[in-house]
Structure formats: C-alpha cells, structure tokens
Design a protein around this motif. Sequence first.
Motif, PDB file in Angstrom:
ATOM      1  N   ARG A  10      33.330  16.206  54.425  1.00  0.00           N
ATOM      2  CA  ARG A  10      32.831  15.681  53.195  1.00  0.00           C
ATOM      3  C   ARG A  10      32.250  14.515  53.167  1.00  0.00           C
ATOM      4  O   ARG A  10      31.657  13.736  52.098  1.00  0.00           O
ATOM      5  N   CYS A  11      32.065  13.674  54.386  1.00  0.00           N
ATOM      6  CA  CYS A  11      31.326  12.505  54.552  1.00  0.00           C
ATOM      7  C   CYS A  11      29.656  12.574  54.741  1.00  0.00           C
ATOM      8  O   CYS A  11      29.425  13.151  55.766  1.00  0.00           O
ATOM      9  N   PHE A  12      28.992  11.987  53.809  1.00  0.00           N
ATOM     10  CA  PHE A  12      27.372  12.079  54.202  1.00  0.00           C
ATOM     11  C   PHE A  12      26.905  11.405  55.166  1.00  0.00           C
ATOM     12  O   PHE A  12      25.832  11.683  55.392  1.00  0.00           O
ATOM     13  N   TYR A  13      27.503  10.485  55.804  1.00  0.00           N
ATOM     14  CA  TYR A  13      26.929   9.609  56.678  1.00  0.00           C
ATOM     15  C   TYR A  13      27.600   9.773  57.945  1.00  0.00           C
ATOM     16  O   TYR A  13      27.288   8.924  59.007  1.00  0.00           O
ATOM     17  N   ILE A  14      28.701  10.749  58.305  1.00  0.00           N
ATOM     18  CA  ILE A  14      29.198  10.700  59.830  1.00  0.00           C
ATOM     19  C   ILE A  14      28.152  11.605  60.754  1.00  0.00           C
ATOM     20  O   ILE A  14      27.353  12.327  59.939  1.00  0.00           O
ATOM     21  N   SER A  15      28.259  11.237  61.833  1.00  0.00           N
ATOM     22  CA  SER A  15      27.200  11.872  62.856  1.00  0.00           C
ATOM     23  C   SER A  15      27.630  13.338  63.104  1.00  0.00           C
ATOM     24  O   SER A  15      29.015  13.524  63.048  1.00  0.00           O
ATOM     25  N   ARG A  16      27.114  13.955  63.762  1.00  0.00           N
ATOM     26  CA  ARG A  16      27.429  15.505  64.052  1.00  0.00           C
ATOM     27  C   ARG A  16      28.407  15.235  65.208  1.00  0.00           C
ATOM     28  O   ARG A  16      29.425  15.920  65.221  1.00  0.00           O
ATOM     29  N   ALA A  17      27.967  14.302  65.974  1.00  0.00           N
ATOM     30  CA  ALA A  17      28.923  14.382  67.394  1.00  0.00           C
ATOM     31  C   ALA A  17      30.326  13.812  66.859  1.00  0.00           C
ATOM     32  O   ALA A  17      31.353  14.454  67.346  1.00  0.00           O
ATOM     33  N   GLU A  18      30.518  12.843  66.084  1.00  0.00           N
ATOM     34  CA  GLU A  18      31.866  12.620  65.619  1.00  0.00           C
ATOM     35  C   GLU A  18      32.487  13.571  64.727  1.00  0.00           C
ATOM     36  O   GLU A  18      33.691  13.665  64.870  1.00  0.00           O
ATOM     37  N   LEU A  19      31.665  14.269  63.928  1.00  0.00           N
ATOM     38  CA  LEU A  19      32.275  15.331  63.311  1.00  0.00           C
ATOM     39  C   LEU A  19      32.963  16.410  64.231  1.00  0.00           C
ATOM     40  O   LEU A  19      34.024  16.913  64.003  1.00  0.00           O
ATOM     41  N   GLU A  20      32.197  16.639  65.396  1.00  0.00           N
ATOM     42  CA  GLU A  20      32.727  17.701  66.149  1.00  0.00           C
ATOM     43  C   GLU A  20      33.932  17.171  66.792  1.00  0.00           C
ATOM     44  O   GLU A  20      34.749  18.081  67.179  1.00  0.00           O
ATOM     45  N   PHE A  21      34.034  15.879  67.341  1.00  0.00           N
ATOM     46  CA  PHE A  21      34.974  15.472  68.004  1.00  0.00           C
ATOM     47  C   PHE A  21      36.491  15.465  66.995  1.00  0.00           C
ATOM     48  O   PHE A  21      37.515  15.847  67.395  1.00  0.00           O
ATOM     49  N   LEU A  22      36.197  14.876  65.700  1.00  0.00           N
ATOM     50  CA  LEU A  22      37.228  15.233  64.940  1.00  0.00           C
ATOM     51  C   LEU A  22      37.797  16.409  64.471  1.00  0.00           C
ATOM     52  O   LEU A  22      38.738  16.544  64.352  1.00  0.00           O
ATOM     53  N   ASP A  23      36.838  17.098  64.379  1.00  0.00           N
ATOM     54  CA  ASP A  23      37.150  18.774  63.963  1.00  0.00           C
ATOM     55  C   ASP A  23      38.038  19.351  65.163  1.00  0.00           C
ATOM     56  O   ASP A  23      38.896  20.109  64.991  1.00  0.00           O
ATOM     57  N   ALA A  32      34.888  -3.168  40.783  1.00  0.00           N
ATOM     58  CA  ALA A  32      33.744  -3.291  41.829  1.00  0.00           C
ATOM     59  C   ALA A  32      34.069  -2.755  42.968  1.00  0.00           C
ATOM     60  O   ALA A  32      33.139  -1.896  43.428  1.00  0.00           O
ATOM     61  N   PHE A  33      35.209  -2.835  43.545  1.00  0.00           N
ATOM     62  CA  PHE A  33      35.657  -2.281  44.839  1.00  0.00           C
ATOM     63  C   PHE A  33      35.930  -0.824  44.535  1.00  0.00           C
ATOM     64  O   PHE A  33      35.666   0.062  45.662  1.00  0.00           O
ATOM     65  N   VAL A  34      36.234  -0.352  43.519  1.00  0.00           N
ATOM     66  CA  VAL A  34      36.581   1.023  43.128  1.00  0.00           C
ATOM     67  C   VAL A  34      35.128   1.672  43.385  1.00  0.00           C
ATOM     68  O   VAL A  34      35.078   3.030  44.034  1.00  0.00           O
ATOM     69  N   GLY A  35      34.055   0.983  42.768  1.00  0.00           N
ATOM     70  CA  GLY A  35      32.835   1.806  42.860  1.00  0.00           C
ATOM     71  C   GLY A  35      32.436   1.630  44.424  1.00  0.00           C
ATOM     72  O   GLY A  35      31.853   2.876  44.735  1.00  0.00           O
ATOM     73  N   LEU A  36      32.753   0.934  45.196  1.00  0.00           N
ATOM     74  CA  LEU A  36      32.218   1.196  46.592  1.00  0.00           C
ATOM     75  C   LEU A  36      33.168   2.200  47.307  1.00  0.00           C
ATOM     76  O   LEU A  36      32.733   2.793  48.197  1.00  0.00           O
ATOM     77  N   TRP A  37      34.402   2.157  46.920  1.00  0.00           N
ATOM     78  CA  TRP A  37      35.303   3.001  47.605  1.00  0.00           C
ATOM     79  C   TRP A  37      34.739   4.445  47.024  1.00  0.00           C
ATOM     80  O   TRP A  37      34.836   5.537  48.033  1.00  0.00           O
ATOM     81  N   MET A  38      34.470   4.876  46.008  1.00  0.00           N
ATOM     82  CA  MET A  38      34.035   5.973  45.655  1.00  0.00           C
ATOM     83  C   MET A  38      32.601   6.578  46.276  1.00  0.00           C
ATOM     84  O   MET A  38      32.687   7.652  46.714  1.00  0.00           O
ATOM     85  N   ILE A  39      31.898   5.594  46.636  1.00  0.00           N
ATOM     86  CA  ILE A  39      30.735   5.928  47.651  1.00  0.00           C
ATOM     87  C   ILE A  39      30.735   6.269  48.869  1.00  0.00           C
ATOM     88  O   ILE A  39      30.374   7.228  49.460  1.00  0.00           O
ATOM     89  N   LEU A  40      31.496   5.241  49.502  1.00  0.00           N
ATOM     90  CA  LEU A  40      31.871   5.381  50.828  1.00  0.00           C
ATOM     91  C   LEU A  40      32.809   6.152  51.536  1.00  0.00           C
ATOM     92  O   LEU A  40      32.926   6.576  52.528  1.00  0.00           O
ATOM     93  N   ALA A  41      34.104   6.306  50.620  1.00  0.00           N
ATOM     94  CA  ALA A  41      35.270   6.976  51.148  1.00  0.00           C
ATOM     95  C   ALA A  41      34.744   8.603  51.247  1.00  0.00           C
ATOM     96  O   ALA A  41      34.277   8.925  50.201  1.00  0.00           O
ATOM     97  N   ALA A  42      35.402   9.292  52.030  1.00  0.00           N
ATOM     98  CA  ALA A  42      35.527  10.698  51.940  1.00  0.00           C
ATOM     99  C   ALA A  42      36.910  11.302  52.147  1.00  0.00           C
ATOM    100  O   ALA A  42      37.595  10.789  53.246  1.00  0.00           O
TER     101      ALA A  42
END
Length: 536
Positions: free
Chosen positions: A272-285, A257-267
């Motif tokens: 490749r993360c569908f729920y990251i904000s544009r601001a945090e993506l720019e900072f990490l980039d 069951a945890f593997v299923g959660l991991w597959m959905i939320l992990a990136a």
Amino acid sequence: LSVNSCGAPSCPQLETRSRGMDPKKTLGGPAKGAPATELRKRTASPDLRPRSASGAANSKEAEKVQKACAEMAQQRVLTRTVQGFLLLGTRMVQQSMRNALSPLLVFMSKELNISTSQKGTLLSAIAFGYFFTQVPGGALADKLGAKNVMTVSLALSAMCCLAVPSSVDAMGMPGLWAVMAVMGAVQGPLFPTSTVYLSKWMPKKVEGGTDEKAWGTSMLDIGISVGALIVIPLANSLAGALGWRLAYQLIGGMSLAFVGLWMILAAEEPRRCFYISRAELEFLDATVPKPQSKAKVVDGESSGAGSVDSVGWTGLPLAVATHSGLWAVFIAHIAFNYGAYYLTNWSPTYYAEVLKVSPADAKYHLMMPHITNLASKSLNPLLVKLVERLGFDVLAARRIFTTTGFLLAAACLLPVYQLSGLNPWISTVLFSAANAFFGLAPSGFKANYLDITEKYVGVISGYGNTLGTVASWVGPQLVAKLLANFGSWDLVLASVAVSNCLAALIYARYSVVTPIEQLVLAKDAPFLKVKAHKEG
C-alpha cells in the motif's frame, strides 16, 4: 551492503554475496536433502524461508529475490527505513504530549495553587487512561489496520492538548484530570499498534542478514527517549515566554502537523506504499510473514476447544495464553517497567532527601540517565550486528540482550545507597549505567514480541503493555510502602534488583522465537508446563 545510509539494516542477500556465499541458499535454506536439525540451526525457527518458495529447490524464486536485492543496492534509503523513522516520530510525539504536563505543572501551580497531592493525582491520570485501552487497541489494529488506529489515536491526543486550557478555565482541576485521563485512553492503543505496524514491515532474520526486528523496536524506544528529552526544555521555554496555555496549544498544533505527515508517508503494509520500489516490495513480500487466518484446519478437521484455534473472550487460545514462552516476555516487561519507572519517578526524591542536592543542581544529575539510555538504544543495531558476527542465532541474541541488561542494571543499583555518603556524581554514574543497561531491552524481550506470534500480534502486545502499565502504577506505591514501613532505600533498591534477576532467569529458561501458535499446533511442547523450545 550491511547498513544503508540511515543506519538501518539493509539487504541480507547482498551481504552474503559480498562474502562469497550463495544468496540462493541463504534465502531458501539448506540444500535439498539437508537434515531438519540443520534447518533449525540456521533459521532459529521452524521455517524462516519465504512463503512463496520451497527452499533451494525453487531456484527461480531465489533468483527473483536475488535480482531484487541487486536493484535495492542502488537505493540510498530503503522504504522500510523511512517507516522505522516514522514510527520513531509517533513515539516521540506521543511522549512529548504525555510528558508535557510535568514541566508545565510548575507554571500552572503558580496560577491555580495546585497542591502536592493534586499533582500526584494529575500525573497518574494518563496511566489510568492507558490501562483500559491497550488490549482493545491491539485487537482493533489486527482488524482495522494499525495505521488507521494510530492516526486516530495521535490526532485525538493532539486535540486533548489543544483542549487543556479551556477545560481548566471551565472546570478547574477536575477538568484537567479528565482531559489527561482521556489523553491516556486515546494514547493507550499506540503501544500495541506500533508492534502490529512494525510486524508488517520488518523481514525475518535469514542467515547472513541483520536482525531488522531488533532495529525496528530500537527505533520505537529511541522515539520515547527523544520525546522525553525534547519536551522538558521545549515546554519550559514556551511557557516562560508565552504562558502555559499557549505552550499546550503549540505542542498540540505541532503534534497535529506530524499527524498530517504520518498520513501521507506511512503505509499499512508494503503493497500500500506509493513510493516503495518494485525490488524492495518483492523482497519484503518474500521475507515478511503473511497474516494468517485465525480459523485454521489441521489434517482436514477443525481443531477442538482448547486448541490454538479456540479463541475465547480473552482474544487468545488457552494454549497460547498459558504458554511459558509468552509469559517469559510478559514477566520481563513487568520487571522492566518496575525498574525503569523507579528511576524516573523516585530519583528526584532520592537526590533531594538522601543526597541533599538542590533542585537547581539536581536537574543535571537527572538528565544523565536519560542521555545514557538514549545512547544505549542508539547503539543497539551495532551491538546486534556484533552478536550476529560472533555466531549467535536469534534466540541466543534475544536472551543475551535481555539477561545482560537486567543483571547488569541490578548490579549497578544494589550499591547505590551504600555509596550515598560520597560525591553525588557517584550515584549519578551508577543510575546512568543502570538506565543504559535497561536500554538493551529493545533488542531483547521487546523485539521478541515480533517473534512469538504471527496471528495475535496486536492482542499479545496489548496484554504485555497493560501488564507493564500495572507495574508502572503499582511500583511507585510499593516503593512508598517500603519507605514508610522500613525507611530503607537499600530494601527499595534490592527489590528492583531481585525482580530483575528473577525476570532474567525466567527469560533465559523459557523464551522462544518460534510463533507460539506453531509450537502448539506442532505439539513441540505441552502448555501450562512447557519446556522451552531449544533452537540453534
């Protein structure tokens, strides 16, 4: 904003701005024309500036990141915090599946008449499987992606749990040993791949910011402690109520069951993360090191054999593989596993044979070192911030946590046997303190795995964990020989203390935080006999 709502490090630029500092200079480095030595002092690395910027001169890029940080301040939970807790979950699930055998063997023995020697063989089966797959697993993570390898490893491990009852019914003890060895083999890649995964989400330390790499490695180790603490009472309760067969299957089912959660939320990475904000993506980039090609051309010519580009069958160039900065981490890992697994493996015997504590009473004593270890790991982020506020750079912080942990753990263990005639809780306090000091490792040499390379994260983590596994397997046998030949617990405890002290001295002398491939290319130090790269 120094800490977000989950306790994870937040945006460093916002911290500096709140103190009246210029976030442009903080992110980009010293002003134009500043001496190179000042850059080294401020970054503890040849270049911790965003790869997309050229320093303070590129004010447009700095302003872009500053704007991203301002927008990130509106987020209650950062995406990289979620990724850190997901990694904690992977270690918790892995450790639960691995450690379920110990409590369940008690119930299995009543039905299957398992002897003491068979128990020892079964408990070593997982470590046997680990040995062969950590280095290949790390290499696969570099090529196929850490998330993919971790997903397959966790899923196969859960299936092994589900298969335990049928394997025992069909083949008896050989079937159980085979399933445990396979479980160890499929779990082996999880250690190095976790480091690869973390390297793609944790930004570099910049002036005024927190050491997020230390926070990330702390989350991994906290997961190990939480898994070990949860599975023992959980497995006992399930087996007592439903039997050991259903207990194993329920643990396997919950893991899936945890593997299923991991597959959905992990990136695999921020982009490749569908729920990251544009601001945090720019900072990490801007602040996370980009993957580098392993085929590099220097000054228009390919480097020759033996250089940083000549990768042999080991997966590492000779100059990198023999660098003292790398072996400082490896030796620390070996000493850590020898000492930490001594506490895990031999404490029950010590309480029974030396302190004469019954198993019913010993369980409370044996829990305390795990609790203090978990508490220490949980406090690591706050301790990191304290060290930063005192003005220590990244290299100094790594050395402080590693050497302090090793030396204080040694000091706690040395007098234990001499005090064995006193109340058993005296020994428990010392064992617990030693394990708490071992808990400083995530912010020390373990975080250093993310500093010392940008090209070979998976391979280097694989080698380090393999060497640690060897220490975990050899250590108990060495202790057994010392007891058999000399009958001295003082000598056993002294061997742990000596290994700690040697590892601390070597790490304090030779550790580095600059990627070793950069040191080799820049010829900052010759390989084989290398002088530690002094930074800050």
